[in-house]
Design a protein around this motif. Structure first.
Motif, PDB file in Angstrom:
ATOM      1  N   LYS A 147       4.980   7.490   9.246  1.00  0.00           N
ATOM      2  CA  LYS A 147       3.997   6.414   9.467  1.00  0.00           C
ATOM      3  C   LYS A 147       2.640   6.785   8.871  1.00  0.00           C
ATOM      4  CE  LYS A 147       6.120   4.541  13.668  1.00  0.00           C
ATOM      5  NZ  LYS A 147       6.034   4.472  15.152  1.00  0.00           N
ATOM      6  N   ASP A 150       2.774   6.439   5.095  1.00  0.00           N
ATOM      7  CA  ASP A 150       2.853   5.047   4.657  1.00  0.00           C
ATOM      8  C   ASP A 150       1.492   4.509   4.217  1.00  0.00           C
ATOM      9  OD1 ASP A 150       4.451   2.697   4.246  1.00  0.00           O
ATOM     10  OD2 ASP A 150       3.532   1.813   6.028  1.00  0.00           O
ATOM     11  N   ARG A 156       4.672   8.443  -2.796  1.00  0.00           N
ATOM     12  CA  ARG A 156       5.642   7.410  -2.426  1.00  0.00           C
ATOM     13  C   ARG A 156       6.839   8.056  -1.728  1.00  0.00           C
ATOM     14  NH1 ARG A 156       4.697   3.223  -6.343  1.00  0.00           N
ATOM     15  NH2 ARG A 156       2.436   2.887  -6.260  1.00  0.00           N
ATOM     16  N   LEU A 192       7.247  -0.811   7.686  1.00  0.00           N
ATOM     17  CA  LEU A 192       6.479   0.072   6.809  1.00  0.00           C
ATOM     18  C   LEU A 192       6.204  -0.648   5.492  1.00  0.00           C
ATOM     19  CD1 LEU A 192       8.626   3.266   7.463  1.00  0.00           C
ATOM     20  CD2 LEU A 192       6.268   2.958   8.242  1.00  0.00           C
ATOM     21  N   ASN A 193       5.093  -0.303   4.841  1.00  0.00           N
ATOM     22  CA  ASN A 193       4.708  -0.976   3.602  1.00  0.00           C
ATOM     23  C   ASN A 193       5.172  -0.247   2.351  1.00  0.00           C
ATOM     24  OD1 ASN A 193       3.252  -3.090   4.936  1.00  0.00           O
ATOM     25  ND2 ASN A 193       1.635  -1.602   5.367  1.00  0.00           N
ATOM     26  N   GLN A 194       4.860   1.033   2.264  1.00  0.00           N
ATOM     27  CA  GLN A 194       5.152   1.810   1.056  1.00  0.00           C
ATOM     28  C   GLN A 194       6.452   2.598   1.155  1.00  0.00           C
ATOM     29  OE1 GLN A 194       3.325   1.902  -1.766  1.00  0.00           O
ATOM     30  NE2 GLN A 194       1.146   2.124  -1.346  1.00  0.00           N
ATOM     31  N   VAL A 195       6.781   3.033   2.353  1.00  0.00           N
ATOM     32  CA  VAL A 195       7.914   3.945   2.538  1.00  0.00           C
ATOM     33  C   VAL A 195       9.242   3.241   2.265  1.00  0.00           C
ATOM     34  CG1 VAL A 195       9.233   5.243   4.272  1.00  0.00           C
ATOM     35  CG2 VAL A 195       6.742   5.490   4.137  1.00  0.00           C
TER      36      VAL A 195
END
Length: 230
Positions: A147, A150, A156, A192-195
């Protein structure tokens, strides 16, 4: 003694196909990373000529040495424990870092990647077996750690990595690989946005078939490719 990389790779690829068939998976979804620790550049070139596209190194110094000779002819994976002060040497060269296991290391990767405006694919290393001799986060720490990552822009998170204990019977490693897969599935449920949980890097020369049957799509194989025959 004769090192027959072509023959060794034939055997390894047959075993990967067998494991993929057992799990009703497509072999094209599984990346074979040739681990080149102690392997000469000449031997690496031979492996590349036989179809190897991904190289894994345990030590920064060895990666840099081989990179000088091979450059971008392959995709480079840093699979060993990575010290913060070594990040700057590889951040512009590697395609994947498999061994992110602390916030301080993650912050250093983020900082160095931002400086060169180059996103870096990373995997979070999990000590799924709880062995003192192994690096990686405890499984219970992984969700809160991810988290935090993220929020990063250049680091990334693309999945998880683990090493199972070395045992004579590969079947004994199944519970560890299953544990990492289950953890990955749990993380997928977190907003989650990027993970991403696109990759499970698990399985080595002695246990990669079991790992594939349990969901590995990156296997790190060294001795099975680069061991000499009588």
């Amino acid at each position: 003694m004769l090192l027959n990389i072509e023959r060794n790779l034939e055997v390894v690829n047959q075993l990967i196909q067998q494991a993929a068939d057992n799990a009703e998976r497509n072999i094209e979804d599984i990346t074979l990373i040739a681990v080149t620790k102690t392997v000469t550049v000449k031997e690496v070139k031979e492996a590349i000529s036989q179809g190897i596209t991904d190289i894994g190194e345990n030590r920064v110094q060895e990666l840099l040495k081989k990179y000088e000779e091979l450059g971008d002819a392959v995709r480079w994976h840093m699979i060993g424990h990575l010290q913060k002060n070594k990040v700057k040497y590889i951040v512009d060269k590697v395609d994947f870092i498999h061994s992110v296991d602390s916030l301080s290391l993650a912050e250093e990767i983020e900082k160095r990647a931002a400086k060169i405006n180059r996103p870096i694919n990373c995997l979070v290393e999990v000590n799924i077996s709880g062995e003192d001799s192994k690096h990686g986060l405890e499984p219970t720490e992984v969700k809160s750690f991810i988290k935090k990552l993220d929020e990063f822009k250049y680091l990334r998170v693309m999945g998880l990595m683990t090493m199972a204990p070395y045992v004579e019977d590969p079947e004994a490693t199944r519970k560890y690989f299953k544990g990492l897969r289950n953890l990955s599935e749990e993380i997928k449920k977190i907003p989650l946005n990027q993970v991403s949980m696109s990759y499970l890097s698990m399985g080595m020369s002695n246990d990669f078939q079991v790992a594939i049957e349990e969901g590995a799509n990156m296997v790190r194989i060294g001795s099975a490719i680069f061991t000499t025959e009588a």
